[in-house]
Scaffold this motif. Structure first.
Motif, PDB file in Angstrom:
ATOM      1  N   TRP A 106      46.641  66.612  21.315  1.00 49.97           N
ATOM      2  CA  TRP A 106      47.488  65.632  20.643  1.00 49.97           C
ATOM      3  C   TRP A 106      48.900  66.180  20.508  1.00 49.97           C
ATOM      4  CZ3 TRP A 106      49.621  67.555  16.257  1.00 49.97           C
ATOM      5  CH2 TRP A 106      48.897  68.488  15.505  1.00 49.97           C
ATOM      6  N   ASN A 108      52.566  65.106  18.274  1.00 49.42           N
ATOM      7  CA  ASN A 108      53.158  64.238  17.260  1.00 49.42           C
ATOM      8  C   ASN A 108      54.631  64.598  17.091  1.00 49.42           C
ATOM      9  OD1 ASN A 108      53.096  62.242  15.140  1.00 49.42           O
ATOM     10  ND2 ASN A 108      53.247  63.941  13.706  1.00 49.42           N
ATOM     11  N   SER A 111      59.827  64.302  14.595  1.00 48.67           N
ATOM     12  CA  SER A 111      60.234  63.920  13.241  1.00 48.67           C
ATOM     13  C   SER A 111      61.667  64.424  13.074  1.00 48.67           C
ATOM     14  CB  SER A 111      59.307  64.521  12.185  1.00 48.67           C
ATOM     15  OG  SER A 111      59.255  65.928  12.284  1.00 48.67           O
ATOM     16  N   ALA A 170      57.316  57.959  16.242  1.00 46.72           N
ATOM     17  CA  ALA A 170      56.366  59.023  16.542  1.00 46.72           C
ATOM     18  C   ALA A 170      55.825  58.807  17.939  1.00 46.72           C
ATOM     19  CB  ALA A 170      55.217  59.021  15.533  1.00 46.72           C
ATOM     20  N   ALA A 172      52.720  59.272  20.357  1.00 45.48           N
ATOM     21  CA  ALA A 172      51.284  59.492  20.259  1.00 45.48           C
ATOM     22  C   ALA A 172      50.834  60.520  21.275  1.00 45.48           C
ATOM     23  CB  ALA A 172      50.541  58.177  20.499  1.00 45.48           C
TER      24      ALA A 172
END
Length: 208
Positions: A106, A108, A111, A170, A172
């Motif tokens: 994953w 992410n 930010s 964000a 994925a």
């Protein structure tokens, strides 16, 4: 002595100049050693990308454990999680492309952050104090009086100032093949606006 107490808010927007990305790689093997060897090969391809100027590895966290099927051991799993900080946003698209091509379990991010929020906080503080004064003057006028001197000023009203992405995005986790990796320039990952908010409470003298 009559007093009036007001709460003011100041908000300032700045364009983010720093990004953080979290990415995780996992492998499974029949033994712990095999799982770790597979993981080492998996992450080897991304290590050069992590050494680019403007990219900092904030943490590397390795996890190795056995898998269990009821009371029976069913192989082992190894995982490595990275927290990356990107201070040079011109490197962001290429970094994300390299991470996605390595097929993480994953991913992410980004930010968005401000590298230095001191100026934004000071400006928001000035706006919060001005907001306080406008409110206090309005109450004084409504009561047929005048606003006197400031007696007390406290930071916040039970909340601290916050910096938050006003329209953050964000990305994925991507699980396709390397040949299907998306183009980063098509994901609209430009730096977002950061809203810095300051709240304060002020007590004023109310003159008749």
């Amino acid at each position: 002595m009559a007093e009036v107490v007001t709460k003011g808010t100041g908000k300032v927007e700045r364009t983010a100049d720093r990004a953080e990305v979290q990415v995780n790689f996992e492998t499974v093997g029949t033994t712990r050693n095999e799982a770790v060897e597979l993981l080492t090969g998996r992450v080897a391809s991304i290590e050069p990308a992590l050494g680019r100027p403007g990219v900092e590895v904030r943490s590397r966290q390795l996890t190795v454990h056995d898998n269990w099927d009821g009371q029976q051991r069913a192989g082992s799993r190894a995982a490595q999680q990275y927290v990356l900080r990107v201070d040079d946003l011109t490197q962001l698209d290429d970094l994300l492309a390299a991470l996605v091509a390595a097929e993480p379990t994953w991913l992410n991010g980004p930010s968005w952050q401000l590298a230095d929020d001191a100026d934004a906080i000071r400006e928001a503080q000035r706006e919060a104090v001005a907001d306080n004064r406008r409110r206090a003057e309005g109450y004084a006028e409504a009561l047929g009086g005048r606003l006197g001197s400031l007696l007390r000023l406290s930071d916040g009203d039970g909340e601290t100032w916050a910096a938050e992405a006003s329209a953050g995005r964000a990305m994925a986790a991507y699980g396709g093949s390397v040949g299907d990796a998306p183009r980063m320039d098509e994901l609209n990952l430009e730096a977002q606006q950061i809203v810095v908010t300051v709240r304060c409470t002020a007590t004023w003298v109310l003159l008749s």
